[in-house]
Design a protein around this motif. Sequence first.
Motif, PDB file in Angstrom:
ATOM      1  N   PHE A  45      62.166-111.036  15.973  1.00  0.00           N
ATOM      2  CA  PHE A  45      60.897-110.402  16.334  1.00  0.00           C
ATOM      3  C   PHE A  45      60.407-109.462  15.239  1.00  0.00           C
ATOM      4  O   PHE A  45      59.199-109.278  15.074  1.00  0.00           O
ATOM      5  CB  PHE A  45      61.044-109.623  17.646  1.00  0.00           C
ATOM      6  N   VAL A  84      58.337-111.547  13.025  1.00  0.00           N
ATOM      7  CA  VAL A  84      57.135-112.065  13.676  1.00  0.00           C
ATOM      8  C   VAL A  84      56.119-110.951  13.912  1.00  0.00           C
ATOM      9  O   VAL A  84      54.914-111.154  13.720  1.00  0.00           O
ATOM     10  CB  VAL A  84      57.499-112.771  14.998  1.00  0.00           C
ATOM     11  N   ALA A  94      52.409-110.718  12.513  1.00  0.00           N
ATOM     12  CA  ALA A  94      51.256-110.477  13.375  1.00  0.00           C
ATOM     13  C   ALA A  94      50.377-109.367  12.810  1.00  0.00           C
ATOM     14  O   ALA A  94      49.145-109.437  12.877  1.00  0.00           O
ATOM     15  CB  ALA A  94      51.725-110.118  14.782  1.00  0.00           C
ATOM     16  N   ILE A 113      55.149-117.437  18.526  1.00  0.00           N
ATOM     17  CA  ILE A 113      54.452-116.630  19.542  1.00  0.00           C
ATOM     18  C   ILE A 113      53.758-117.540  20.540  1.00  0.00           C
ATOM     19  O   ILE A 113      53.863-117.365  21.758  1.00  0.00           O
ATOM     20  CB  ILE A 113      53.421-115.695  18.885  1.00  0.00           C
ATOM     21  N   ASP A 114      53.056-118.534  20.022  1.00  0.00           N
ATOM     22  CA  ASP A 114      52.291-119.435  20.879  1.00  0.00           C
ATOM     23  C   ASP A 114      53.208-120.225  21.800  1.00  0.00           C
ATOM     24  O   ASP A 114      52.914-120.417  22.987  1.00  0.00           O
ATOM     25  CB  ASP A 114      51.472-120.376  19.998  1.00  0.00           C
ATOM     26  N   ARG A 167      56.218-119.419  22.838  1.00  0.00           N
ATOM     27  CA  ARG A 167      56.846-118.540  23.821  1.00  0.00           C
ATOM     28  C   ARG A 167      55.838-118.062  24.851  1.00  0.00           C
ATOM     29  O   ARG A 167      56.179-117.764  25.997  1.00  0.00           O
ATOM     30  CB  ARG A 167      57.479-117.353  23.104  1.00  0.00           C
ATOM     31  N   VAL A 224      51.897-115.828  24.483  1.00  0.00           N
ATOM     32  CA  VAL A 224      51.508-114.558  23.871  1.00  0.00           C
ATOM     33  C   VAL A 224      51.890-113.381  24.761  1.00  0.00           C
ATOM     34  O   VAL A 224      52.467-112.386  24.299  1.00  0.00           O
ATOM     35  CB  VAL A 224      49.993-114.540  23.560  1.00  0.00           C
ATOM     36  N   PHE A 263      55.614-112.874  24.791  1.00  0.00           N
ATOM     37  CA  PHE A 263      56.088-112.335  23.518  1.00  0.00           C
ATOM     38  C   PHE A 263      55.772-110.840  23.415  1.00  0.00           C
ATOM     39  O   PHE A 263      56.628-110.042  23.013  1.00  0.00           O
ATOM     40  CB  PHE A 263      55.454-113.085  22.342  1.00  0.00           C
ATOM     41  N   MET A 320      53.334-104.577  18.854  1.00  0.00           N
ATOM     42  CA  MET A 320      52.351-105.560  18.425  1.00  0.00           C
ATOM     43  C   MET A 320      50.973-104.933  18.257  1.00  0.00           C
ATOM     44  O   MET A 320      50.640-103.948  18.922  1.00  0.00           O
ATOM     45  CB  MET A 320      52.262-106.691  19.449  1.00  0.00           C
ATOM     46  N   GLN A 329      45.850-111.520  21.210  1.00  0.00           N
ATOM     47  CA  GLN A 329      45.428-112.850  21.656  1.00  0.00           C
ATOM     48  C   GLN A 329      44.110-113.244  21.001  1.00  0.00           C
ATOM     49  O   GLN A 329      43.946-114.385  20.537  1.00  0.00           O
ATOM     50  CB  GLN A 329      45.282-112.878  23.177  1.00  0.00           C
TER      51      GLN A 329
END
Length: 719
Positions: free
Chosen positions: A632, A635, A639, A674-675, A677, A679, A682, A699, A704
Motif C-alpha cells: 500500500f 500504491v 495515487a 486499486i480498481d 480491490r 476503490v 482500498f 489517500m 475516485q
Amino acid sequence: MKNASYEIRPSGAALVTIDMEGGAVNVMNDAFLTMFDEVLDRLEAERATLSGVIVTSGKSTFVAGGDIAKILQLREQGPDAGFAFVQSLKAQLRRLETLGVPVVAALNGSALGGGLELALAAHRRISVEDPKTQFGFPEVGLGLLPGGGGIVRSVRMLGLMKALPLLTEGRKLGPAQALEAGLIDEIVTDKHALIERAEAWIADKPESVKPWDKKGFVIPGGDMFAPANAGAVAMFPSMIFKKTKGLLPAAERILTVAAESTQVGFDSACDLESRAFAELLMTPAAENLIRTMFLQMNEINAGASRPSDFERCKVRTIGVLGAGMMGRGIAYSAAISGLKVFLKDISLEAAEKGKDYSRGLLDKAVERGKRTTEDRDATLALITPTAEMADLADCDLVVEAVFEDVALKHSITREVESVLGPDAVVATNTSTLPISMLAEASGQPDKFIGLHFFSPVDKMHIVEIICGNKTSPDTLALAFDFVQSIRKTPIIVNDSRGFFTSRVFSVFADEGDRLLRDGVNPVIIENLARQIGMPVGPLAIQDEVMMDMLLRSFETNRALDEQLGDNYASTYEVCGEFCDMMSSIGRPGRSAGAGFYDYDENGSKTLWPGLKERFGGDTKLPLDDIRDRLLFRMVVEAARCLDEGVVANVRDGNVGSILAFGFPVHTGGVFQFIDSRGVDAFIMRASELAEAYGPRFQMPKDFQSTLDRASASKLKEPA
C-alpha cells in the motif's frame, strides 16, 4: 461469404481465406464462429468432390487468437459463458480435422493462441519464412490457458515434456524454431509458394486422420506416469511456484490439464481444458493481466500518450554523453536497433571502454548462435567512441548520461548545444533531478527533455520520458518515437521531484526500513515482500543498488529541498538515514560484499546478524499489516502522483510500475490494484493503516474522481 472467401482451385482443393472485417488482424469472436460454421457447412456438403482444404489468411498474419473484448465480455457473463464459447470453438476445430479430406494450414504470418490451435487442427502446417512470424501459446501471460484444444493437441503431437515449456512459459517461436519443435511441418520461402506447396502436398493423397483418432494411439513419451515423465511432472509444481509465488495460477493449471489429459480420451481431455479455461477466466489475475499487459500496453505501443499532431520522427544518429554504466547501455541499445551512435567521454580511452561493453554483449550473442560475426561487426561499426564534442554536431538527439549533479549537467548541456543544429533535441538521463531545473542551462528549453533509463539498460524494456515545463509537444513526440525505435516501452510523466517511478519505488525501500526500525524480524520483511509478488525484498534491493549511491541521491534531494523550499526527501527519510548508517560502518551493499546481507564468494547471501543487535526483530505485527504496509505504501504514493498530475493516466502508471520496478504483475499495476480491490475498500484499508502507522498511508481526497478521469484521459501536452 462474410469474413472469409471460399474458392475451388483447379486442383480440386478448397481455398478458404479468413479475412475478418473491421480489423488489421483475424481474431476469434462471435463473428468468427459464425463465419467458420458457414465454411464448415460448405466443406462438409462438398467434401466428396474436394481433393483437400487449404486454410489461409487475407491479413498480414494468420489468426491472432481470441478477441480480448470478447474474452472480457465472457468474464462478465460468468464461467458458463466462457466454457460454452471454447466448447463451440473446439467443436468447429474437431469438424475440420475429421472432415475426411486433408487439410493444410497455409501460415502466411504469425499464428498465436487460438490461431495456432486452428493450425494444429489441420493435417499439415506450412509456414512462410519470415523473421516477423511467430508461433506459440501466449495465454499464460494473460492469466489464461489455451482453450481451443491447444493443450490437448500439443501434448498428443509433441509429448508431455516437449509441450509443457511451450504452454507454461508462453514461448514464441520463429518458423525455424517451430519446425524443430514440431509445431509446423514445412517452411517455404515466400507467400506465393504457400498455396502451391499446399496443393502439391494434397496431390500426394496423404492420410487425413489424426494420430489420436487411430486405434492404439500412444502419446509420444507416454502418459504422466511414464518413467520418462513422472519425475519431471512431480517437480514442475515447485518450479512453477518458485516463479509465480502462487500468485499467477495459469501455469500451474496448464500443468494440471496437460498431465491429466494424458489419462483420458481426446474428447474428455478437451472438456478438462474447457473447464480449466472457464475457471481461470474468472480469476482477478486474468482480468488484471488482460487490462494492463494487453490492452493498456497496446495503447502505449500504439502511441495513445504521444502528441497526435506530429508525424512520426526518424532518429538516425544519436550522441551519448558519458560512457559509464548508463551511457554504454544506451549506446548498445541504440546500435542494435540500427542507429548510429557517437559515444563521448572525457577521454578516448574511457569512450573505447564504454564501447567494449557492447562488444562483450555481442560476442556472447555470437557464441550462443543468436548473431553472426558479420552482424556483430556491423553493429559495433555503428558506435564511434570520441572525446570531442564537435563529433556530435550532426546528431538528431543527444542523451546526456553523466553523474547526478546539477552543475555538471548544466555545464554539459551548454557545451553540447554549442555544436548542435537548431532542430536537435537534448535529453538528460536522470532518475530524480527536476527537468525544468536542468533545462535552465539550455538555450532551447523547448528542445530539452528527460529520458530516465533503467539499469541494466540492455535488459530493462522501459524508459520514463519526463516533460519539463517548457518541453514542446514535437520534442515529446520525437523522444517517444526514439524510445520505441530502440525497442523499449515509453511511459510519459510530467516534471516532479523523483518523477513517478523513482518516487514510488523509493518508498518501498523506505517502508522496509521502517518495519526494520519497528523491530520486525528482517527475515519476515524480506519473505513477505516476495510473497506479495515483489522480485526481491526492500533490504535486498538497497544492497543491489548500493546504499552509498542511494545516500548520495538522498543528500542531493535534501539539498534541493533547502534550495526549493520543498520536502521531497522526507518521503524516504528513513531509507536515507539507514543508508547513511550502513555506509558509515562499511556495509554499503552487495558490490562491497556487505550490506543488510553478508555475501559469500560464491554469490550466496545471508542476512547480516548485526541487524538483530541493532533493531531487535522480536516485534510481532500482524502479517497482513506487514504485507499491506509494503504494498500500500507504493500504491498510495502512486495515487498522490496521479492526484498531482505527475502521471496523467492509469496505463502509464500501471505499465510503468510493472516494467520499471517489478510491482507484482498479477495485480495489473498500481492503479489496477486499486480498481481490482475496489476503490472504497482500498481507501478503507489505507485509512486503517494510516491510523495505525502514520499519515503516509492517507489517500488523496476524492480519489475516485481522479481515477475516473485518468482512466480515460490522454496526457496533457506541455505548453
